[in-house]
Design an enzyme around this catalytic site. Structure first.
Site, mmCIF file in Angstrom:
data_model
loop_
_atom_site.group_PDB
_atom_site.id
_atom_site.type_symbol
_atom_site.label_atom_id
_atom_site.label_comp_id
_atom_site.label_asym_id
_atom_site.label_seq_id
_atom_site.Cartn_x
_atom_site.Cartn_y
_atom_site.Cartn_z
ATOM 1 N N HIS A 240 0.854 -1.198 0.000
ATOM 2 C CA HIS A 240 0.000 0.000 0.000
ATOM 3 C C HIS A 240 0.885 1.243 0.000
ATOM 4 C CE1 HIS A 240 -3.436 2.398 0.217
ATOM 5 N NE2 HIS A 240 -4.013 1.974 1.332
ATOM 6 N N HIS B 131 -3.094 6.625 -1.074
ATOM 7 C CA HIS B 131 -4.130 7.158 -0.179
ATOM 8 C C HIS B 131 -3.594 7.914 1.029
ATOM 9 C CE1 HIS B 131 -6.955 3.848 -1.935
ATOM 10 N NE2 HIS B 131 -6.638 4.797 -2.804
ATOM 11 N N TYR C 267 -1.067 7.290 3.003
ATOM 12 C CA TYR C 267 -0.463 6.538 4.099
ATOM 13 C C TYR C 267 1.056 6.636 4.018
ATOM 14 C CZ TYR C 267 -5.257 5.127 4.845
ATOM 15 O OH TYR C 267 -6.618 5.154 5.065
#
Length: 337
Positions: free
Chosen positions: A157, A160, A162
């Site tokens: 990930h 977004h 993060y």
């Protein structure tokens, strides 16, 4: 593909029967690949105290039950490994907004720089070199556990807003060391995480990276930087780029509509010759099929529509005239024409 969707239903990072039924029903519903929600590589990596985790060996047992069931339905179990960075220690949407105080089970967020996501939030601590090395090691250890738990696909990930995205974007990274400033420095953490995971993850199992193609904010991460990053990732053997957008800047201005993120996938696919996955307001069978036929993506990644209808793939196949197998337990309900 079932997009990773946070369920905020864990205690101390442990999966439970909710996760089994949530993912299992979508495997029964005909999805080919299911990616478990953003799964924290350390306690401080969680978005909320209720996030799924894979930071200790005890988490593995229940995950094995889930991956075994998914595989038994003919689907592929995958997992998204993540670190929330400055967006950590927050409430699930149904419990309120903002950060969870330490007195209520929250913790100090970490980031590339000491810039909070919202002005009123507690500023994160900027990671020092030892902290960065711990993050890399945590991702590597999580990948080892994911393999033991039966996952066949890992998605990193890096989207977004993060932690990894926080290092990538100049809006959240004002470091002056080897992890800040230039494009090469800002993507260094992601590259090192990829390298660390590839040392422990079998070469014949797919490795995906989710990115935000743009911050939707001036002077932030953008499409051109995404193209350059994906060229590097492709050369390193990353198998597919899950192309999303946004989440880094609280002041982002996004124009949302059906397939609104597909052009990012198409651009990256065309300019890097990489496999890409398309996300964002894809809700209809014909819409999804057109994206594939137009060569705008290689994989359709769905989220909210699969929350509304776990059996969307079975229904979509019928709508498009494709005769696929149904679970034998449900076969008597399969439409005949």
């Amino acid at each position: 593909m079932v997009s990773p969707m946070c369920q905020y239903s864990s205690e101390d990072g442990f999966a439970n029967d909710w996760h089994l039924v949530h993912l299992g029903s979508r495997a029964v519903g005909g999805a080919a690949l299911l990616i478990a929600e953003a799964t924290a590589v350390s306690p401080e990596a969680r978005i909320s105290p209720e996030d799924l985790g894979i930071w200790k060996d005890e988490h593995i047992e229940k995950l094995i039950q889930i991956t075994t069931f998914i595989a038994a339905q003919g689907a592929v179990p995958g997992i998204q490994l993540g670190h929330a960075g400055r967006k950590a220690s927050t409430y699930p949407a149904w419990k309120g907004r903002g950060q969870v105080p330490v007195s209520e089970g929250g913790w100090q967020p970490l980031s590339a720089s000491d810039i909070p996501f919202h002005e009123k939030e507690l500023a994160p601590l900027a990671l020092d070199m030892a902290g960065i090395q711990k993050v890399i090691s945590d991702f590597s250890d999580a990948a080892k556990r994911a393999l033991e738990a039966g996952y066949k696909v890992i998605e990193i990930h890096a989207a977004h807003g993060y932690l990894i995205h926080q290092f990538m974007s100049p809006l959240s990274n004002v470091r002056t060391d080897e992890y800040g400033g230039s494009f090469e420095n800002r993507v260094r953490l992601l590259i090192q995480v990829v390298d660390a995971i590839q040392k422990v993850w079998p070469a014949d199992l797919p490795l995906l990276v989710r990115i935000s193609a743009t911050d939707w904010a001036e002077n932030g991460w953008d499409e051109n930087q995404s193209v350059e990053l994906v060229k590097i990732l492709k050369a390193k053997g990353v198998d597919l780029i899950d192309v999303s957008s946004g989440g880094l800047a609280a002041h982002q201005k996004i124009t949302v509509g059906p397939s609104y993120q597909v052009p990012f996938s198409a651009k990256i696919k065309k300019e890097t010759d990489s496999l890409t996955g398309a996300v964002g307001m894809i809700t209809e069978a014909k819409q999804a099929e057109e994206i594939l036929q137009n060569d705008e993506a290689d994989l359709i990644i769905m989220a909210r529509e699969l929350l509304r209808d776990p059996y969307f793939p079975l229904h979509a196949a019928h709508e498009l005239g494709d005769d696929i197998s149904w679970p034998i337990q449900y076969d008597r309900a399969k439409p005949s024409h």
